[in-house]
Write an enzyme that holds these catalytic residues in place. Structure first.
Site, PDB file in Angstrom:
ATOM      1  N   SER A 246       0.835  -1.195   0.000  1.00 37.57           N
ATOM      2  CA  SER A 246       0.000   0.000   0.000  1.00 37.57           C
ATOM      3  C   SER A 246       0.881   1.261   0.000  1.00 37.57           C
ATOM      4  O   SER A 246       1.604   1.498  -0.968  1.00 37.57           O
ATOM      5  CB  SER A 246      -0.956  -0.037   1.196  1.00 37.57           C
ATOM      6  OG  SER A 246      -1.962   0.933   1.074  1.00 37.57           O
TER       7      SER A 246
ATOM      8  N   ASP B 273      -9.033  -4.701  -5.973  1.00 43.94           N
ATOM      9  CA  ASP B 273      -8.642  -3.822  -4.859  1.00 43.94           C
ATOM     10  C   ASP B 273      -9.772  -2.850  -4.542  1.00 43.94           C
ATOM     11  O   ASP B 273     -10.261  -2.141  -5.415  1.00 43.94           O
ATOM     12  CB  ASP B 273      -7.381  -3.046  -5.242  1.00 43.94           C
ATOM     13  CG  ASP B 273      -6.706  -2.386  -4.054  1.00 43.94           C
ATOM     14  OD1 ASP B 273      -7.404  -2.024  -3.089  1.00 43.94           O
ATOM     15  OD2 ASP B 273      -5.470  -2.223  -4.085  1.00 43.94           O
TER      16      ASP B 273
ATOM     17  N   HIS C 255      -7.578  -5.438  -1.444  1.00 49.37           N
ATOM     18  CA  HIS C 255      -6.360  -4.747  -1.026  1.00 49.37           C
ATOM     19  C   HIS C 255      -5.465  -5.650  -0.189  1.00 49.37           C
ATOM     20  O   HIS C 255      -4.246  -5.597  -0.275  1.00 49.37           O
ATOM     21  CB  HIS C 255      -6.729  -3.488  -0.239  1.00 49.37           C
ATOM     22  CG  HIS C 255      -5.581  -2.557  -0.026  1.00 49.37           C
ATOM     23  ND1 HIS C 255      -4.893  -1.978  -1.071  1.00 49.37           N
ATOM     24  CD2 HIS C 255      -4.979  -2.098   1.111  1.00 49.37           C
ATOM     25  CE1 HIS C 255      -3.939  -1.192  -0.602  1.00 49.37           C
ATOM     26  NE2 HIS C 255      -3.958  -1.270   0.720  1.00 49.37           N
TER      27      HIS C 255
END
Length: 811
Positions: free
Chosen positions: A671, A744, A778
């Protein structure tokens, strides 16, 4: 059919660019066996204690789902991920088994009668703790179950009729019935997509500014609106322990509901149209209604409009009532807050927000309870004459806690804590709670004294403690503190004077377990759980917390792992995997504080870098990457220069220790850590390779703010340009591996970020590999996806780091 078509389209987009020879691999692969075995290690049960601590509930969770399970139909609308077959979340990981363990005797009891192939959740004890309710997700829906806590047997109370699209599924009533949210039984089959659209999709603005951060899975057409309304079509039901059920109130798009502490009223949020294509369902318009316990509307407390237009910045909020809740210490009193600054944090005001209350029967006028100078952060309730009001302000990283007297609002508030919430060295901690007669959490308190637990940050790392805090004198007395070589936290208070309590205790090679501690009696602490070490193969690896300085004198730290028996002098420098996540600070002094503990248990999650200690690497984990902007300066004004300085300092230190081989160091992150990695490879040649998972690389695609950046692209275009690795793709000479879940759902990290960045790298001749994981969000969930991710990372590290210009140990 439309849903399947959407999934196929998404997958097709995800596979763009995979047709080149570098992407010829089409089957899932596995990493080395040592890594695979660690991934497949059994999970540790989660624990929940009874009110008096006499027994605990052990919840055994399911292993990672298969890719087949993860690939079931999924509806992505209004910011939600829905399993259309169950009217629940599409990516939940349920509990497989429940056990009860007596705290002092250690007797363990298996709950019988549990559902086959269980996927349980939403656990809730009745107020008298004689019954435990839970949901079970079946192939065609979600059912309600209950456990008799005297016989420890479970039984099914309802068919698969519950609705968990937006959570908040069940609540116990005072007389041991269950108020639940169910699907509208008469809503029929799921609407089918039209064979052709009725017309174009049109959005229009009338001049009012509506800045919005990027969101995934929004509504995009009238059919999506129809689907959302269908899956939100719900009704409350009251279900007795014998399974008898009766409807409560009208059918509606029920967002959430909450029973008053005395069970006389129901607070219900009902979503209304118009829906939005710009924001998720949490920001759709809704009415806040008060119903009687039998479902008759007593009052419409508020009509909350569509939340598309609000000022920019993390201290901005909505106008009108928000955070509407029941007081925990009263039978039926509501409280909420209303901003006085138009929701704009840039407006200077002394009394920025007002907290109001309204008591049953809700026919009178709202009463002012307190005012705040910062944004309202909640209230910790106790009794009618004592509560703690919390305020926070992001821009200054500041929090204020004050004592208020709810029975006498005119007495004002008395500030007891005013601090930077980033300052872990001077963190007094958070209050401890117990359940009152209404089954609500209230402060554990003796007069003016409350009990607190703190992480206990220090230059030597975290040393958690239990304390009392005198709210009158502001004096804090530490009753007990964790001692080296352990990391131990108090989790439940058992005695009124704080002398007896339960802790969770761990060390580098000792699995966290629960202990019964008595600080007054001269008896040794009693271990009350005995969870086994799940990672025996790495039990004896070396772990050390190291401290070093940046070139500007800022103190930094990291945790270094090396293989069992490793000796730098005898074995020579190792290849290194450095893993990090940047954080922004408004104070250099606070940024320099040591975070974490070298005594914490070495637990591996799916995304951990520690796996590679089994492959002969040194791991530099939790590598501090502070970005500091003091005063009027914003941290991101100095992002690149400070990021590079952090990396240089970390590399210099691990090399000076004799552990790291300067020529064989990889950097990686997930991330924002992926964003960091790409930036480091754009602006340095410090590393042999980089690994960037599920990141964002072009900040013009997140123009209304990202991470902790409050300014918009138009306010600080140079910051957005300079911080975007996409802008400097032509400078990347270091091999970089990009991995991304093709589904995601994180704000800002759309899969297109990796796709476009890879295309830019490829266009400039960089060495890069892009891996899209089908159906992954994610965070990655399927066992095949996790193992394949580790395979890709291991192959990349082996090729570009481990076997690059190895330095032999000096003789």
């Amino acid at each position: 059919m439309n849903l399947q078509r959407k999934l196929h389209q998404l997958l097709a987009v995800a596979l763009i660019g995979l047709a080149t020879p570098a992407f010829s691999q089409v089957t899932y692969q596995t990493p080395p066996q040592a890594i695979t075995d660690l991934v497949n290690a059994p999970s540790t049960p989660s624990v929940s204690f009874s009110k008096d601590g006499e027994w605990m509930m052990l919840l055994e969770r399911a292993d990672n789902p298969s890719i087949e399970e993860l690939s079931q139909p999924e509806l992505r609308i209004a910011g939600l991920r829905i399993n259309p077959a169950t009217s629940g979340p599409s990516r939940s990981r349920g509990v497989e088994n429940i056990k009860i363990r007596k705290t002092k005797s250690g007797e363990e009891i298996q709950i019988t009668g549990l559902p086959e192939k269980a996927s349980m959740g939403s656990f809730s004890l009745s107020r008298d703790e004689k019954h435990l309710a839970f949901t079970n997700t079946e192939s065609n829906g979600i059912s309600l179950w209950v456990v008799d806590m005297t016989t420890f047997t479970a039984k099914k109370l309802s068919d698969a009729i519950l609705n968990d699209v937006m959570g908040n599924v069940l609540i116990w009533t005072p007389d041991n019935q269950l108020l639940v949210k169910t699907n509208n039984a008469s809503k029929g089959a799921m609407p089918q997509a039209p064979s052709a659209p009725a017309g174009p999709v049109v959005q229009e603005t009338t001049g009012n500014a509506a800045p919005s951060r990027t969101y995934q899975d929004l509504l995009s057409n009238p059919y999506d609106e129809t689907l959302f309304a269908y899956f939100m079509d719900t009704q409350l039901h009251l279900i007795s322990l014998d399974g008898t059920s009766k409807p409560v109130g009208p059918k509606a798009m029920i967002k959430s509901f909450d029973l008053s502490p005395d069970g006389s009223y129901i607070l219900v949020d009902i979503i209304k149209k118009p829906f939005s294509y710009l924001v998720p369902a949490s920001r759709f318009p809704y009415d806040v209604e008060i119903w009687s316990s039998t479902g008759q509307k007593v009052k419409t407390l508020a009509q909350i409009p569509l939340d598309e237009e609000r000022p920019t910045g993390f201290d901005a909020t909505v106008t009108g009532p928000r955070s509407i809740n029941w007081r925990a210490d009263k039978p039926a009193v509501l409280y909420w807050v209303e901003a006085q600054d138009g929701g704009d944090g840039k407006v200077e005001m002394e009394e920025r927000e007002i907290v109001y209350t309204l008591a049953a029967p809700f026919s009178g006028q709202k009463q002012q309870l307190a005012t705040t100078s910062l944004r309202f952060g909640g209230i910790s309730w106790s009794t009618d004459d004592f509560a703690i009001l919390n305020e926070r302000w992001f821009g200054a990283r500041r929090e204020i806690r004050s004592v208020i007297d709810p029975s006498n609002p005119s007495a004002g508030k008395k500030t007891i804590i005013d601090r930077s919430y980033d300052d872990i060295y001077n963190d007094p901690g958070d209050p401890m709670y117990t359940e009152n007669e209404y089954g609500r959490n209230v402060l554990i308190r003796k007069g003016d004294v409350i009990f607190m637990t703190s992480e206990g940050g220090s230059p030597e790392g975290s040393m958690p403690f239990l304390s009392t805090f005198d709210t009158k004198t502001k004096e804090q007395e530490i009753l007990w503190r964790s001692q080296a070589p352990y990391y131990e936290r108090a989790v439940k208070l058992l005695s009124e004077d704080g002398s007896e309590f339960i802790t969770i205790k761990e060390s580098t090679d000792i699995q966290p377990n629960y202990w019964l501690v008595n600080s007054k009696k001269r008896i040794a602490p009693q271990q009350i759980t005995n969870f086994t070490h799940p990672f025996e193969s790495i039990k004896n690896i070396n772990k050390q917390l190291v401290k070093y300085k940046r070139n500007d004198g800022l103190d930094l730290s990291a945790v270094i792992y090396t293989p069992e028996g490793y000796d730098p002098k005898a074995d020579g420098p190792l290849p290194v995997l450095m893993w990090a996540y940047p954080r922004e600070y408004k104070s250099a002094e606070i940024a320099a504080q040591v975070r974490g503990s070298k005594y914490r248990f070495t637990r591996l999650s799916w995304g951990s870098p520690i796996y590679w200690v089994t492959q002969g690497y040194a791991i530099m984990d939790q590598t501090e990457m502070p970005i500091v902007g003091e005063g009027d300066k914003e941290p991101n004004d100095f992002f690149i220069e400070q990021l590079v300085a952090n990396a240089e300092a970390a590399i210099d230190h691990i090399v000076e220790l004799g552990i790291g081989d300067r020529n064989r160091i990889a950097v990686g992150g997930h991330s924002y850590g992926a964003f960091m990695t790409a930036n480091l490879l754009s602006h340095t040649d410090l590393f042999a390779a980089g690994i960037a998972r599920s990141g964002a690389y072009n900040r013009t695609l997140t123009p209304f703010g990202f991470q902790y950046e409050q300014r918009t692209y138009w306010q600080a275009p140079e910051v957005y340009f300079n911080m975007s690795p996409f802008s400097f793709a032509h400078k990347v000479k270091t091999p970089i591996l990009l991995i991304h879940g093709e589904a995601d759902n994180n704000s800002g990290t759309f899969p297109i970020q990796s796709e476009r960045y890879y295309n830019a790298l490829k266009g400039h001749g960089a060495t890069a590999r892009l891996v899209f994981l089908p159906n992954e969000s994610h965070g990655y969930a399927a066992e095949e996806s996790i193992l394949h991710t580790l395979y890709e990372m291991d192959s990349w590290l082996d090729k570009y780091v481990k076997n690059k210009n190895k330095i032999e140990p000096s003789k």
